[in-house]
Design a protein around this motif. Structure first.
Motif, mmCIF file in Angstrom:
data_model
loop_
_atom_site.group_PDB
_atom_site.id
_atom_site.type_symbol
_atom_site.label_atom_id
_atom_site.label_comp_id
_atom_site.label_asym_id
_atom_site.label_seq_id
_atom_site.Cartn_x
_atom_site.Cartn_y
_atom_site.Cartn_z
ATOM 1 N N ASP A 106 39.871 54.060 40.966
ATOM 2 C CA ASP A 106 40.454 52.851 40.389
ATOM 3 C C ASP A 106 41.000 53.201 39.017
ATOM 4 O O ASP A 106 40.264 53.277 38.042
ATOM 5 N N LYS A 629 46.473 32.071 38.498
ATOM 6 C CA LYS A 629 45.811 33.363 38.594
ATOM 7 C C LYS A 629 46.182 34.175 39.829
ATOM 8 O O LYS A 629 45.957 35.386 39.849
ATOM 9 N N LYS A 630 46.701 33.531 40.850
ATOM 10 C CA LYS A 630 47.115 34.306 42.004
ATOM 11 C C LYS A 630 48.290 35.212 41.671
ATOM 12 O O LYS A 630 48.509 36.238 42.311
ATOM 13 N N ASN A 633 46.976 37.195 36.726
ATOM 14 C CA ASN A 633 45.515 37.144 36.657
ATOM 15 C C ASN A 633 44.983 37.448 35.265
ATOM 16 O O ASN A 633 43.822 37.169 34.964
ATOM 17 N N ASN A 634 45.839 38.008 34.404
ATOM 18 C CA ASN A 634 45.381 38.348 33.058
ATOM 19 C C ASN A 634 46.499 38.081 32.052
ATOM 20 O O ASN A 634 47.633 38.532 32.241
ATOM 21 N N PHE A 700 49.137 40.045 39.896
ATOM 22 C CA PHE A 700 48.684 40.374 41.247
ATOM 23 C C PHE A 700 47.428 41.246 41.235
ATOM 24 O O PHE A 700 47.419 42.364 41.749
ATOM 25 N N GLU A 701 46.382 40.702 40.619
ATOM 26 C CA GLU A 701 45.098 41.399 40.515
ATOM 27 C C GLU A 701 45.262 42.753 39.823
ATOM 28 O O GLU A 701 44.698 43.764 40.236
ATOM 29 N N ASP A 702 46.033 42.742 38.779
ATOM 30 C CA ASP A 702 46.263 43.917 37.930
ATOM 31 C C ASP A 702 46.965 45.063 38.655
ATOM 32 O O ASP A 702 46.894 46.211 38.221
ATOM 33 N N LYS A 703 47.668 44.762 39.722
ATOM 34 C CA LYS A 703 48.478 45.807 40.353
ATOM 35 C C LYS A 703 49.704 46.123 39.502
ATOM 36 O O LYS A 703 50.280 47.201 39.590
#
Length: 1015
Positions: A106, A629-630, A633-634, A700-703
């Protein structure tokens, strides 16, 4: 000493033999499941991984071989949740009694922890501007640690000062601020602060060895660059130019791992300069002689028949350049248990230069040890031992290589060396210099820290550390009588010794607590002290009977040279504190202050105080942000302000000093002393105030992550040599005058896509910086330094010269001849613009600003692809808008027939070729620095490309190995640029005159292959 070595050996053997017991959960009654967890890329087993059956409390932890075992009442199929620090948590459906699960690193999580001054924090909690170098960049270089910064961090501009093996690099973080002080960042290696200045006695001719070349890049675990004042103010008087924090690899509580890594490659000069061959040069010399003396005829040097027989003549570049071999061997052992962890490595690196008889060798070893003495006490050791050996290219060598006429030969008919250029300009035979001159440097370094931590209270930790950095350097030089440089003195030998010894003591208290469930507090207070001493001594002699003994027997010289020696010392005492507070992981506040007392400054200005404050708002943690958030997210916004200093001015600059002089009284020589500097009791710090505002966004979830920073950095109280009235007895005094400003925008974008079979990680960064002189003090508007000008409103590194305006044609001599700068103008002379409008051109009155060395922006773009066992890493970097003073071109376009010239001479002006770009050949030209020699230094470069293949685990096991990796590496393979010199990534490293390319060792391109084996 022997007892200590035996004790260390026994400790080492004990640590290697220590194992870790496998952990298994209590089995249940029903079905069984065996499994193995491995790294997706390396295929190595991962111990300590948690494997849980989803929806139950049943869990197991993998053992040293990455294996786990279940006895469970669950029926197939069921889902396993697999998690481990540094890897992406994954779910795997078990359908039979054996599974093999691959985990992917990760990258985001690995970068979550930010190493900061005197501690660490999570990326999400950090309020300042800091960036960690990607692992791909760390693995891409084996030369020096500075190389890993190229194109990797927004706002960091890294430029080669020389392509010579072991040479250093110029690093500017958010631009240069000081004119006469240091501009390089502070390096902190495992907690020990270092300013990277050469330790040299001055005996050698050429570029000194870079002290940081003693650090093995393969030993580095992480590099974090602190950029804003909130991050660097904790380093006070040494934080103005940014801070580079380096941590080396530590052990882990896993099975002992042995790794051997080998790389071998070949490098060659990236580009040669296009020069005239023997026939072209002969015609140029004929033209220059004819221009000076037309009555002698057009072939005063050689006839056309003689020229036709010459061929190409001597290619001095081909005679000097070679394909140099590089090789690197790395052996590392690491492991440990819950109490003690260790990492030991040994390294041998050898780089042959692309110029014959130049090169660099490094032998190094590193020992890192951490031990939990008790539940409250911990101990650590970081130790590096290294030796480097350099064969240095002498100064002036590159200039001689491109200037020697191709009609000159390396050897005379009798086999002896041709001593020098046979014409009026004196250049020593560069091949003779390379083959016969001895110019060597040996450096030994001991860099180590030892520390202890103790939990005084539940949340209060005391840390005490002691460190030392000791460098011993020996330089040896010998000029034999058989070459031009040594023929005058009949041989000259010199030896110089220099050493630097620095010790450091740091004492800190750290208090961490959470109260009221939502209030998080971390407080740091400390006292540090550091002292450094440098010494040097030189000796030499001339007039040797023969060259056999060289510098090994200075007493064999009949004439002793004046010996010299010196010593300097500085000390720094500091008090520091920092408080980090956050409420509910939404609102963050950081404040710090450091007080530094430095021996380098005047007695009335010894102490400086450097505060900073920063705040951040994690908007994405607010309840109203939940619907977004979807996608996002940050989201965090942050701002900081702080003051930092610069103490890099050298020692004793505030004191009045004396120097020894020799004088003749009667028929005797006596020694006396004369004042050289006037005291300045008020000499103080260069003070830098910096404001920074930034935003961090994760999609996108930190992508996909975006970081943007804007900053303004203003440095005042610049240290400048100010002219004094002659009545004082001194010409100048170092005083605090003037101000410089840097302001800019930085953008970083990284993305991570893929699945278990394929992944793609991409990082892009770009930085725009504007540098400007705000004031020079004493009411001065500008100062000139050779081909450069310091002027209010302009940037540092501004070139100052004439502006060309074509070539004087035959019918223009009477009307435009005054714009050539020549007393007797002649058709074919270069024309220059009349800047001051007085109706004529003079080099003194008609100079103007003609560009600067500051880039408009710099960027880096890295991509890392993995597919099953394959990995492809590509790094592209570039600089746009900077200018380079091509000093080599200025010499090559004299067209005087006394030295070689650029192939542009083939288009030189003649009555039958009335060129409007290239002037005529003439024997004694008056060189004029102009915009003709200031070129666009913009470039885009394929900096590194690495293709790797990891052998499948089953094949590795058949070889009794844990993993095997093969790789092919290319460095500097492609460069897109309009710059006509050897390489556009070049500077002489100074602030007043950056971007100057005159006689600098050329850059190389390298292709290598490697193998990494883990046992």
């Amino acid at each position: 000493m022997n007892k200590q070595l035996h004790a260390l050996l026994w400790i080492f053997v004990f640590l290697i033999s220590t194992g870790i017991k496998a952990q298994n959960t209590q089995p249940l009654i029903n079905s069984t499941l065996n499994g193995t967890v491995i790294d997706q890329v390396t295929n190595q087993p991962i111990p300590g991984v948690t494997v849980q059956i989803k929806g139950t409390t049943h869990a197991a932890v993998t053992d040293l071989d990455g294996k786990f075992y279940f006895q469970t009442g669950q029926k197939f199929p069921y889902t396993l949740v697999v998690s481990y620090l540094g890897y992406i948590t994954t779910e795997h459906i078990a359908t039979k009694d054996f599974v093999q699960i691959s985990l992917k690193e990760d990258v985001k999580e690995l970068n979550e922890i930010v190493i900061i001054g005197y501690g660490s924090t999570s990326k999400k909690d950090y309020t300042g501007a800091a960036e960690t170098v990607a692992q791909m960049s760390l693995k891409a270089t084996q030369k020096t640690l500075e190389s890993s910064l190229q194109g990797s961090v927004a706002g960091v501009n890294v430029t080669q000062t020389s392509g010579a093996p072991g040479a250093g690099m110029s690093i500017r973080i958010r631009g240069g601020s000081s004119i006469q002080g240091g501009n390089e960042p502070l390096y902190v290696i495992d907690g020990f602060p270092i300013y990277n200045s050469e330790v040299t006695s001055g005996v050698l001719s050429g570029t000194p060895t870079n002290p940081l070349s003693t650090i093995n890049p393969a030993d580095i675990e992480s590099i974090t660059v602190l950029k804003d004042a909130s991050s660097t103010a904790i380093y006070g008087s040494r934080g103005a130019n940014g801070v580079v924090i380096i941590t080396t690899k530590k052990g882990s509580n896993t099975v002992t791992t042995v790794n051997y890594d080998f790389t071998i490659g070949q490098q060659e000069v990236r580009k040669k300069i296009d020069l005239l061959d023997a026939q072209g040069f002969s015609r140029l010399r004929n033209a220059a002689l004819y221009d000076s003396n037309p009555s002698g005829g057009p072939n005063q040097y050689l006839s056309e028949a003689q020229i036709a027989q010459l061929g190409k003549g001597t290619d001095w570049q081909d005679a000097a350049f070679q394909k140099g071999l590089t090789q690197n061997h790395q052996l590392s052992i690491s492991g440990g248990n819950n109490q003690t962890k260790f990492a030991v490595s040994g390294n041998y690196y050898n780089q042959e230069g692309i110029i014959k008889n130049t090169g660099f060798e490094r032998f190094s070893t590193r020992i890192n040890l951490t031990s939990k003495i008790s539940s409250k006490a911990r101990f650590g050791l970081n130790l590096t031992l290294a030796e480097t050996k350099s064969k240095v290219a002498p100064s002036g060598l590159i200039t001689a290589l491109i200037s020697m006429p191709p009609t000159a030969t390396i050897y005379e008919p009798d086999g002896t060396y041709t001593l020098r250029n046979p014409f009026e300009n004196i250049f020593a035979n560069p091949i003779a210099t390379l083959n016969e001159r001895k110019n060597q440097s040996i450096t030994d370094r001991i860099l180590g820290t030892v520390y202890g931590e103790y939990d005084l209270l539940k949340n209060l930790v005391l840390k005490v550390s002691f460190g030392t950095d000791v460098i011993f350097n020996k330089e040896k030089s010998y000029l034999p009588a058989s070459i031009y440089e040594g023929s005058i003195t009949n041989g000259e030998g010199k030896i110089g010794n220099a050493d630097s010894k620095s010790w450091l003591n740091e004492n800190t208290l750290t208090y961490t607590t959470v109260f009221g469930e939502k209030h998080h507090l971390n407080a740091l207070a400390g006292y540090t002290q550091q002292r450094s001493t440098r010494e040097f001594s030189t000796a030499g002699s001339q007039q040797y009977v023969n060259d056999i003994t060289g510098y090994y027997s200075l007493q064999s010289g009949n004439i002793a040279l004046m010996p010299s020696s010196g010593e300097s010392t500085w000390a720094l005492n500091s008090y520091l504190s920092r408080v980090n507070y956050n409420y509910d992981s939404k609102y963050f506040l950081t404040g710090s202050i450091r007080a530094d007392g430095s021996s380098r400054f005047g007695k009335d200005n010894k102490w400086g105080y450097f505060p900073s404050v920063a705040a951040a708002w994690q908007i994405s943690n607010e309840s109203f942000f939940e619907p977004l958030k979807k996608i996002v997210n940050n989201l965090k916004i942050r701002s900081s302000w702080g003051a930092t200093g610069n103490q890099e001015i050298g020692e004793y600059q505030s004191l009045s000093t004396l120097t020894s002089v020799k004088y003749l009284f009667g028929d005797q020589i006596y020694t006396g002393f004369t004042p050289t500097r006037i005291a300045n009791d008020n000499l103080g710090w260069e003070l830098t105030n910096q404001f920074d505002a930034g935003v961090d966004v994760g999609f996108f979830e930190d992508k996909l992550n975006l970081t943007v920073d804007v900053y303004r950095k203003t440095t005042k109280n610049l240290l400048l040599d100010v002219q004094l009235p002659y009545t004082t007895g001194f010409t100048s005094s170092l005083q605090n005058f003037g101000s410089v400003q840097n302001q800019g925008i930085e953008l970083g974008l990284n993305a991570s896509l893929g699945n278990t079979a394929f992944s793609w990680t991409s990082n892009f960064n770009i930085a725009f910086n504007r540098n400007k002189i705000i004031a020079l003090g004493n009411g001065a508007e500008f100062y000139t330094f050779g081909n450069y000008i310091l002027k209010v409103g302009q940037s540092l590194g501004t070139f100052y010269g004439a502006v060309t305006d074509g070539i004087l044609q035959t019918d223009e001599v009477a009307t435009k001849g005054v714009f050539t700068g020549n007393a007797t103008p002649k058709a074919g002379d270069r024309l220059y613009k009349d800047i001051n409008g007085d109706g004529a051109f003079t080099t003194a009155a008609d100079r103007t600003s003609i560009g600067d060395a500051q880039p408009d922006f710099v960027f880096g773009f890295s991509n890392n692809f993995t597919y099953r066992g394959f990995e492809l890493a590509v790094l592209v970097n570039g600089s746009v808008g900077n200018k380079i003073l091509n000093g080599n071109l200025q010499a090559l376009e004299l067209y005087n027939g006394q030295q070689n010239a650029s192939t542009s001479a083939l288009d030189a002006w003649t009555p039958t070729n009335p060129s409007n770009t290239t002037p005529r050949a003439k024997l004694d030209p008056a060189p004029v620095f102009s915009n003709r020699f200031v070129e666009d230094g913009s470039f885009v470069r394929l900096k590194n490309i690495t293709l790797s293949y990891n052998l499948p685990k089953k094949l590795s096991e058949k070889l009794s190995l844990t993993s095997v990796k093969f790789r092919v590496i290319g460095e500097n393979l492609l460069t897109w640029t309009k710059y006509t010199g050897f390489d556009p990534e070049v500077t002489n490293g100074t602030t007043i005159s950056p971007g100057t390319d005159t006689g600098i060792y050329p850059a190389s391109k390298t292709i290598s292959g490697g193998l990494s084996v883990t046992f």
